[in-house]
Enzyme design. Structure first.
Site, mmCIF file in Angstrom:
data_model
loop_
_atom_site.group_PDB
_atom_site.id
_atom_site.type_symbol
_atom_site.label_atom_id
_atom_site.label_comp_id
_atom_site.label_asym_id
_atom_site.label_seq_id
_atom_site.Cartn_x
_atom_site.Cartn_y
_atom_site.Cartn_z
ATOM 1 N N GLY A 46 -18.396 -9.174 61.942
ATOM 2 C CA GLY A 46 -19.659 -8.453 61.762
ATOM 3 C C GLY A 46 -20.020 -7.492 62.880
ATOM 4 N N SER A 47 -19.032 -7.095 63.701
ATOM 5 C CA SER A 47 -19.394 -6.180 64.802
ATOM 6 C C SER A 47 -19.824 -4.814 64.252
ATOM 7 C CB SER A 47 -18.239 -6.024 65.804
ATOM 8 O OG SER A 47 -17.192 -5.279 65.252
ATOM 9 N N ASN A 48 -19.247 -4.378 63.148
ATOM 10 C CA ASN A 48 -19.682 -3.098 62.570
ATOM 11 C C ASN A 48 -21.081 -3.202 61.983
ATOM 12 O OD1 ASN A 48 -17.687 -0.733 62.553
ATOM 13 N ND2 ASN A 48 -16.373 -2.507 62.174
ATOM 14 N N MET A 124 -13.406 -7.777 53.153
ATOM 15 C CA MET A 124 -11.968 -7.952 52.984
ATOM 16 C C MET A 124 -11.596 -8.378 51.561
ATOM 17 S SD MET A 124 -11.253 -6.871 55.885
ATOM 18 C CE MET A 124 -9.504 -7.137 56.134
ATOM 19 N N ARG A 125 -12.352 -7.873 50.581
ATOM 20 C CA ARG A 125 -12.031 -8.124 49.177
ATOM 21 C C ARG A 125 -11.864 -6.776 48.474
ATOM 22 N NH1 ARG A 125 -10.493 -12.822 48.283
ATOM 23 N NH2 ARG A 125 -10.881 -12.499 46.080
ATOM 24 N N ASN A 141 -16.729 2.730 53.060
ATOM 25 C CA ASN A 141 -15.855 1.719 53.653
ATOM 26 C C ASN A 141 -15.397 2.211 55.022
ATOM 27 O OD1 ASN A 141 -14.149 -0.618 53.718
ATOM 28 N ND2 ASN A 141 -12.398 0.681 53.195
ATOM 29 N N HIS A 143 -12.191 1.678 57.656
ATOM 30 C CA HIS A 143 -10.821 1.134 57.663
ATOM 31 C C HIS A 143 -10.165 1.482 58.999
ATOM 32 C CE1 HIS A 143 -7.098 -0.337 55.933
ATOM 33 N NE2 HIS A 143 -6.494 0.731 56.422
HETATM 34 C C1 GAR Z 1 -12.935 -3.625 61.049
HETATM 35 O O1 GAR Z 1 -11.991 -3.259 62.016
HETATM 36 C C2 GAR Z 1 -12.696 -2.870 59.766
HETATM 37 O O2 GAR Z 1 -12.147 -1.604 59.965
HETATM 38 C C3 GAR Z 1 -11.726 -3.771 59.049
HETATM 39 O O3 GAR Z 1 -12.172 -5.069 59.324
HETATM 40 C C4 GAR Z 1 -12.732 -5.082 60.643
HETATM 41 C C5 GAR Z 1 -14.027 -5.841 60.594
HETATM 42 O O4 GAR Z 1 -14.545 -6.036 61.883
HETATM 43 N N1 GAR Z 1 -11.718 -3.506 57.643
HETATM 44 C C6 GAR Z 1 -10.610 -3.458 56.917
HETATM 45 O O5 GAR Z 1 -9.502 -3.679 57.371
HETATM 46 C C7 GAR Z 1 -10.840 -3.089 55.464
HETATM 47 N N2 GAR Z 1 -9.637 -2.616 54.860
HETATM 48 P P1 GAR Z 1 -16.041 -6.493 62.082
HETATM 49 O O6 GAR Z 1 -16.262 -7.690 61.158
HETATM 50 O O7 GAR Z 1 -16.123 -6.894 63.527
HETATM 51 O O8 GAR Z 1 -16.928 -5.353 61.733
#
Ligand code: GAR
Length: 227
Positions: A46-48, A124-125, A141, A143
């Site tokens: 959840g950092s984003n 991630m779904r 999204n 990525h």
């Molecule tokens: C992020 O790096 C995002 O780009 C990736 O999951 C991570 C989630 O980090 N997403 C994917 O790979 C989607 N295809 P977070 O939970 O710390 O935000």
């Protein structure tokens, strides 16, 4: 071990480790009246998600997160939502027989929360047209690669395996195929000789936290101009 690690090494790339290139570059943040109403979807740390909230609280992104939906109960994103006082709903994909079933529940939750834009911030779904068509051009999204390179799982590992020397992250609108759709913003970072998955992922993530709020502002502006 990255495939390029055996190549003779000319030049000191540690000097480049802070390099980044963001396009379109982050400029004047648009003002939204009323503030943009956001929904966020997350599966893990959840950092984003928290990065979006930070750009809101620092008065850069003119928005409110109405609802976070997570698919993994107790995940970091859910814990952050409790700490930040942001409403959070758990929709566990294991409770649904089909991907469409989960997406119908997502649509219902976000319609009830009256959101304008939805951000997949580490979701991630695979999503289906049920969700995509309910929020056309309003589903974003993030990525961890420079799309269209390295779609799908473990994009950071794929980049190391391919020995690329530049990687990065992409914020894009979601279309039916995985990790495709119009790019809103990208950031490029160097891949260093001694990078591990963790060090490269961290370098990319710090840029994700910068471009995702910026991409939300751009997509929000586009959306508000159509209504
Ligand atoms: C992020 O790096 C995002 O780009 C990736 O999951 C991570 C989630 O980090 N997403 C994917 O790979 C989607 N295809 P977070 O939970 O710390 O935000």
């Amino acid at each position: 071990m990255p495939a390029h690690s055996n190549l003779s090494h000319c030049g000191d790339d540690s000097l480049d480790s802070d390099f980044e290139l963001i396009s379109p570059s982050i400029g004047q943040w648009p003002h939204f009246e009323p503030a943009l109403r956001l929904g966020v979807m997350a599966s893990g740390n959840g950092s984003n998600f928290e990065g979006i909230q930070k750009s809101i609280s620092s008065n850069a992104l003119d928005a409110d997160i109405q609802l976070l939906v997570v698919n993994n109960q107790g995940c970091g994103a859910e814990q952050r939502a409790h700490r930040l006082n942001i409403p959070c709903q758990v929709l566990d994909h294991r409770q649904f027989e089909t991907r469409e079933g989960l997406d119908h529940a997502l649509v219902k939750a976000f319609l009830e929360a009256d959101v304008e834009l939805i951000v997949m911030a580490g979701w991630m779904r695979i999503v289906t047209p049920v969700l995509i068509e309910a929020f056309p051009n309003r589903l974003l999204n993030i990525h961890p690669s420079l799309l269209p390179s390295f779609k799908g799982l473990d994009a950071v590992g794929q980049a190391l395996q391919a020995s690329v020397r530049i990687s990065g992250c992409t914020a894009h609108l979601v279309q039916a195929d995985v990790d495709t759709g119009p790019v809103i913003a990208q950031a490029a970072v160097p891949v260093l000789q001694d990078d591990s998955r963790a060090s490269l992922a961290a370098r990319i993530q710090s840029q994700e936290h910068r471009i995702l709020p910026w991409a939300i502002a751009i997509a929000g502006l586009n959306w508000r101009q159509t209504i």
